[in-house]
Design an enzyme around this catalytic site. Structure first.
Site, PDB file in Angstrom:
ATOM      1  N   ASP A   1       0.417  -0.997   0.360  1.00 45.48           N
ATOM      2  CA  ASP A   1      -0.180   0.135   0.090  1.00 45.48           C
ATOM      3  C   ASP A   1       0.946   1.145   0.264  1.00 45.48           C
ATOM      4  O   ASP A   1       0.080   2.102   0.430  1.00 45.48           O
ATOM      5  CB  ASP A   1      -1.111   0.036   0.734  1.00 45.48           C
ATOM      6  CG  ASP A   1       0.179  -0.467   2.716  1.00 45.48           C
ATOM      7  OD1 ASP A   1       1.259   0.419   2.338  1.00 45.48           O
ATOM      8  OD2 ASP A   1      -0.675  -0.168   3.631  1.00 45.48           O
TER       9      ASP A   1
ATOM     10  N   GLU B   1      -0.713  -9.252  -1.615  1.00 48.76           N
ATOM     11  CA  GLU B   1      -2.107  -8.370  -0.330  1.00 48.76           C
ATOM     12  C   GLU B   1      -2.220  -7.702  -0.667  1.00 48.76           C
ATOM     13  O   GLU B   1      -2.607  -6.218  -0.089  1.00 48.76           O
ATOM     14  CB  GLU B   1       0.022  -7.776   1.015  1.00 48.76           C
ATOM     15  CG  GLU B   1      -1.357  -7.764   1.827  1.00 48.76           C
ATOM     16  CD  GLU B   1      -0.677  -6.588   2.927  1.00 48.76           C
ATOM     17  OE1 GLU B   1      -0.283  -5.405   2.723  1.00 48.76           O
ATOM     18  OE2 GLU B   1       0.058  -7.426   4.004  1.00 48.76           O
TER      19      GLU B   1
ATOM     20  N   GLU C   1      -2.394   5.426   2.659  1.00 47.43           N
ATOM     21  CA  GLU C   1      -2.406   3.508   2.655  1.00 47.43           C
ATOM     22  C   GLU C   1      -4.251   2.905   1.491  1.00 47.43           C
ATOM     23  O   GLU C   1      -3.723   2.140   1.215  1.00 47.43           O
ATOM     24  CB  GLU C   1      -1.604   2.696   3.272  1.00 47.43           C
ATOM     25  CG  GLU C   1      -0.153   3.081   3.396  1.00 47.43           C
ATOM     26  CD  GLU C   1      -0.108   3.942   5.140  1.00 47.43           C
ATOM     27  OE1 GLU C   1      -1.190   4.881   5.400  1.00 47.43           O
ATOM     28  OE2 GLU C   1       0.942   4.567   4.637  1.00 47.43           O
TER      29      GLU C   1
ATOM     30  N   HIS D   1       4.664   4.948  13.497  1.00 47.30           N
ATOM     31  CA  HIS D   1       5.106   5.635  12.633  1.00 47.30           C
ATOM     32  C   HIS D   1       3.798   6.473  11.413  1.00 47.30           C
ATOM     33  O   HIS D   1       4.021   7.315  10.756  1.00 47.30           O
ATOM     34  CB  HIS D   1       6.274   4.775  12.085  1.00 47.30           C
ATOM     35  CG  HIS D   1       5.403   4.054  11.352  1.00 47.30           C
ATOM     36  ND1 HIS D   1       5.183   2.240  11.740  1.00 47.30           N
ATOM     37  CD2 HIS D   1       5.313   3.379   9.929  1.00 47.30           C
ATOM     38  CE1 HIS D   1       4.323   1.860  10.639  1.00 47.30           C
ATOM     39  NE2 HIS D   1       4.790   2.637   9.025  1.00 47.30           N
TER      40      HIS D   1
ATOM     41  N   ARG E   1       1.050   8.543   9.578  1.00 45.74           N
ATOM     42  CA  ARG E   1       0.951   9.297   8.820  1.00 45.74           C
ATOM     43  C   ARG E   1      -0.068  10.149   9.966  1.00 45.74           C
ATOM     44  O   ARG E   1       0.161  11.280  10.141  1.00 45.74           O
ATOM     45  CB  ARG E   1       1.188   9.922   7.903  1.00 45.74           C
ATOM     46  CG  ARG E   1       2.227   9.592   6.664  1.00 45.74           C
ATOM     47  CD  ARG E   1       2.682   9.890   5.451  1.00 45.74           C
ATOM     48  NE  ARG E   1       3.721   9.761   5.328  1.00 45.74           N
ATOM     49  CZ  ARG E   1       4.573  10.742   4.592  1.00 45.74           C
ATOM     50  NH1 ARG E   1       3.949  11.513   3.851  1.00 45.74           N
ATOM     51  NH2 ARG E   1       6.009   9.953   4.055  1.00 45.74           N
TER      52      ARG E   1
ATOM     53  N   HIS F   1      11.234   4.753  13.770  1.00 46.67           N
ATOM     54  CA  HIS F   1      10.749   4.790  12.727  1.00 46.67           C
ATOM     55  C   HIS F   1      12.012   6.393  11.957  1.00 46.67           C
ATOM     56  O   HIS F   1      12.217   7.042  13.307  1.00 46.67           O
ATOM     57  CB  HIS F   1       9.679   4.723  12.434  1.00 46.67           C
ATOM     58  CG  HIS F   1       9.200   4.375  10.418  1.00 46.67           C
ATOM     59  ND1 HIS F   1       9.860   6.148  10.220  1.00 46.67           N
ATOM     60  CD2 HIS F   1       8.878   3.859  10.172  1.00 46.67           C
ATOM     61  CE1 HIS F   1       9.173   5.638   8.746  1.00 46.67           C
ATOM     62  NE2 HIS F   1       9.073   3.892   8.649  1.00 46.67           N
TER      63      HIS F   1
HETATM   64  C1  UD1 Z   1       6.366   4.784   4.397  1.00 49.52           C
HETATM   65  C2  UD1 Z   1       4.976   4.302   4.090  1.00 49.52           C
HETATM   66  C3  UD1 Z   1       3.883   3.292   4.631  1.00 49.52           C
HETATM   67  C4  UD1 Z   1       4.759   2.351   5.370  1.00 49.52           C
HETATM   68  C5  UD1 Z   1       6.291   3.027   5.954  1.00 49.52           C
HETATM   69  C6  UD1 Z   1       6.594   1.339   6.390  1.00 49.52           C
HETATM   70  C7  UD1 Z   1       3.537   5.220   1.941  1.00 49.52           C
HETATM   71  C8  UD1 Z   1       3.047   6.659   1.886  1.00 49.52           C
HETATM   72  N1  UD1 Z   1       4.096   5.280   3.033  1.00 49.52           N
HETATM   73  O1  UD1 Z   1       5.792   5.351   5.515  1.00 49.52           O
HETATM   74  O2  UD1 Z   1       3.348   2.647   4.424  1.00 49.52           O
HETATM   75  O3  UD1 Z   1       3.806   1.540   6.513  1.00 49.52           O
HETATM   76  O4  UD1 Z   1       6.672   3.273   4.842  1.00 49.52           O
HETATM   77  O5  UD1 Z   1       7.974   2.017   7.379  1.00 49.52           O
HETATM   78  O6  UD1 Z   1       4.199   4.857   1.091  1.00 49.52           O
HETATM   79  N2  UD1 Z   1      13.548   7.914   6.132  1.00 49.52           N
HETATM   80  C9  UD1 Z   1      15.003   7.652   6.813  1.00 49.52           C
HETATM   81  N3  UD1 Z   1      15.297   6.213   6.097  1.00 49.52           N
HETATM   82  C10 UD1 Z   1      15.274   5.551   5.496  1.00 49.52           C
HETATM   83  C11 UD1 Z   1      13.162   5.340   5.999  1.00 49.52           C
HETATM   84  C12 UD1 Z   1      12.821   7.003   5.890  1.00 49.52           C
HETATM   85  O7  UD1 Z   1      15.850   8.170   6.517  1.00 49.52           O
HETATM   86  O8  UD1 Z   1      15.080   4.383   5.797  1.00 49.52           O
HETATM   87  C13 UD1 Z   1      12.806   9.000   6.345  1.00 49.52           C
HETATM   88  C14 UD1 Z   1      13.437   9.875   5.358  1.00 49.52           C
HETATM   89  O9  UD1 Z   1      12.943  11.307   5.861  1.00 49.52           O
HETATM   90  C15 UD1 Z   1      12.091   9.958   4.613  1.00 49.52           C
HETATM   91  C16 UD1 Z   1      10.976   9.792   5.583  1.00 49.52           C
HETATM   92  O10 UD1 Z   1      11.578   9.152   6.539  1.00 49.52           O
HETATM   93  O11 UD1 Z   1      11.687  10.991   3.361  1.00 49.52           O
HETATM   94  C17 UD1 Z   1       9.911   9.346   5.414  1.00 49.52           C
HETATM   95  O12 UD1 Z   1       9.512   7.556   4.634  1.00 49.52           O
HETATM   96  P1  UD1 Z   1       8.614   7.231   3.226  1.00 49.52           P
HETATM   97  O13 UD1 Z   1       9.037   6.032   2.690  1.00 49.52           O
HETATM   98  O14 UD1 Z   1       7.696   8.659   2.731  1.00 49.52           O
HETATM   99  O15 UD1 Z   1       7.062   7.302   4.321  1.00 49.52           O
HETATM  100  P2  UD1 Z   1       6.998   6.886   5.775  1.00 49.52           P
HETATM  101  O16 UD1 Z   1       6.549   7.483   6.985  1.00 49.52           O
HETATM  102  O17 UD1 Z   1       8.547   5.919   6.090  1.00 49.52           O
HETATM  103  N1  UDP Z   2      10.215  -3.705  11.947  1.00 49.87           N
HETATM  104  C1  UDP Z   2      11.874  -4.680  11.603  1.00 49.87           C
HETATM  105  N2  UDP Z   2      12.609  -3.020  12.707  1.00 49.87           N
HETATM  106  C2  UDP Z   2      12.113  -2.388  13.098  1.00 49.87           C
HETATM  107  C3  UDP Z   2      10.570  -1.955  13.397  1.00 49.87           C
HETATM  108  C4  UDP Z   2       9.445  -2.901  12.420  1.00 49.87           C
HETATM  109  O1  UDP Z   2      11.955  -5.041  11.807  1.00 49.87           O
HETATM  110  O2  UDP Z   2      12.704  -2.068  13.985  1.00 49.87           O
HETATM  111  C5  UDP Z   2       9.524  -4.740  11.024  1.00 49.87           C
HETATM  112  C6  UDP Z   2       8.775  -5.421  11.307  1.00 49.87           C
HETATM  113  O3  UDP Z   2       9.027  -6.817  11.930  1.00 49.87           O
HETATM  114  C7  UDP Z   2       7.472  -5.818  10.016  1.00 49.87           C
HETATM  115  C8  UDP Z   2       7.907  -4.671   8.951  1.00 49.87           C
HETATM  116  O4  UDP Z   2       8.934  -4.309  10.097  1.00 49.87           O
HETATM  117  O5  UDP Z   2       7.698  -7.120   9.094  1.00 49.87           O
HETATM  118  C9  UDP Z   2       6.528  -3.581   9.604  1.00 49.87           C
HETATM  119  O6  UDP Z   2       7.350  -1.839   9.373  1.00 49.87           O
HETATM  120  P1  UDP Z   2       6.434  -1.086   9.941  1.00 49.87           P
HETATM  121  O7  UDP Z   2       5.975  -0.879  10.849  1.00 49.87           O
HETATM  122  O8  UDP Z   2       8.035  -0.229   8.921  1.00 49.87           O
HETATM  123  O9  UDP Z   2       5.004  -0.927   8.272  1.00 49.87           O
HETATM  124  P2  UDP Z   2       4.033  -1.362   8.100  1.00 49.87           P
HETATM  125  O10 UDP Z   2       4.013  -2.716   8.583  1.00 49.87           O
HETATM  126  O11 UDP Z   2       3.235  -0.107   9.202  1.00 49.87           O
HETATM  127  O12 UDP Z   2       3.787  -0.545   7.134  1.00 49.87           O
END
Ligand code: UD1
Ligand code: UDP
Length: 375
Positions: A98, A120, A134, A214, A216, A248
């Protein structure tokens, strides 16, 4: 016979975890050419998972920018993924879940008339703002998909109600169980053993409550309420419970969490953990508090009582199984629900049982066979 060319697009940590079993299964078939593309919507959090599952993307678009907007990310995926579709000419493009990566990849596939398989598929809350964005990303992927890999019957029914032809929906189970089964049998990493010893969890002196948040839709006041609840719980159970919260990397989460919880004695704020240590913490946790999608599924599979820090969930199976409880983001509700479980063994026992609504860990095999059958 020419090989079936399957491109898998992966952007974030959970996509990598849930797609790893599919990529491994694709590699096993000599009649398939598998091309993995990372958008790298996440960077560090994605790389951790790719390394664990030994996945080397053929192409890495390296699109993460600090705190970029959803529109900027979408535009970058369109611009950078589209040329790869003309270069590789895949028969299928697969994406899971998603995220913005999934929605944008689906649109790219549709414009280039590449068949799109949605892993999924069919999860819905019915509320386009929860989870945001999502819910809408999923619906857009669903409009485009040529095959919908629904994890459960409930997800299939959602798709049927939207008018998707039954023949295009395949109930496969959720690939998270495939991934979890692979990882949970691996030995506990040394750093987790040290942490659990140091916090007096391994010897049973104190309980572990694992926390992640985490979403939004929780940016701003809701995440501050979640943190206030954690602080209150930590003070209430100061001698009894250690809270471990891998935070996160999203700056909208980092800032309030560090500000409110940074100096609470029995709350350990960690950097995002690799998947293997995280699974070991889940297995040792007494209780999980999370707004994560994947962790709700893992808690259900492991039988770990889990309070879901959201107003709505698109994963009702775990709630029906009795392992998850939806508690929202209000401080009072989180504190009272967690206290009930920590104080009342009977209440706790009612939630602490494993269930397997997400299948038997063979989802990836089923997905790949369906793609081969549809060739
Ligand atoms: C994203 C997904 C969300 C998912 C989540 C899992 C979208 C809109 N959101 O959310 O569905 O549940 O990932 O974790 O697709 N960042 C880092 N390093 C990383 C990852 C993120 O620095 O490895 C920071 C960056 O500043 C980045 C920000 O987090 O711009 C947001 O990341 P983004 O992928 O846009 O959204 P998430 O809130 O992480
Ligand atoms: N996860 C991980 N390390 C962490 C937090 C989560 O490996 O510090 C794993 C968790 O076990 C799960 C997946 O990441 O399998 C979920 O990711 P996240 O919560 O970022 O995204 P969502 O599932 O909400 O999209």
């Amino acid at each position: 016979m020419t090989k079936l060319r399957v491109m898998t697009v992966i952007g974030t940590r959970p996509e990598a975890i849930k797609m790893a079993p599919v990529v491994q299964e694709l590699y096993r078939h000599t009649d398939i050419e598998s091309i993995v593309v990372a958008t790298a919507q996440h960077r560090e959090m994605l790389d951790q998972v790719l390394a664990l599952f030994h996945i080397q993307p053929a192409r890495d678009l390296n699109l993460m920018r600090a705190d970029q907007s959803l529109a900027e990310l979408t535009a970058a995926i369109f611009t950078n993924l589209d040329p790869l579709l003309t270069e590789y000419r895949p028969d299928w493009l697969l994406a899971q879940g998603d995220t913005t990566t999934v929605m944008a990849a689906a649109v790219c596939a549709y414009y280039r008339q590449v068949k799109f398989g949605h892993v999924e598929a069919g999860l819905r809350t019915g509320d386009k703002r929860q989870p945001f964005p999502e819910e809408v990303n999923r619906r857009m992927a669903g409009v485009i998909a040529d095959l919908h890999f629904a994890p459960t019957d409930w997800a299939r029914d959602n798709l049927l109600h939207e008018g998707i032809a039954p023949s295009l929906i395949k109930v496969t189970g959720n690939t998270i169980i495939d991934a979890l089964n692979q990882i949970k049998s691996m030995p506990m990493p040394a750093e987790i053993e040290t942490l659990l010893k140091e916090k007096r969890i391994l010897n049973g002196e104190r309980d572990l409550v694992l926390v992640t948040a985490h979403r939004r839709e929780s940016f701003g006041q809701p995440i501050r309420e979640i943190c206030a609840a954690l602080k209150e719980l930590a003070e209430k159970y100061a001698n009894q419970v250690e809270f471990i919260y891998p935070v996160h990397l999203n700056p909208n989460i980092q800032a309030p969490v560090q500000e409110i919880l940074g100096d609470v004695a029995n709350i350990s704020l960690l950097a995002p953990l690799e998947y293997l240590p995280l699974v070991h913490l889940e297995m040792h946790a007494k209780l999980i508090l999370t707004d994560s999608g994947g962790i709700q599924e893992e808690a259900t599979g492991l039988g770990k009582p889990c309070l879901v820090l959201r107003e709505r969930t698109e994963r009702p199976e775990g709630v029906q199984a009795g392992v998850l409880k939806l508690v929202g983001t209000s401080r009072e509700m989180i504190v009272s629900s967690a206290s009930n479980l920590l104080d009342d063994p009977a209440e706790y026992a009612r939630m602490a049982h494993a269930a397997n609504p997400y299948g038997d860990g063979t989802a990836a095999q089923k997905i790949v066979s369906e793609i081969l059958a549809a060739r």
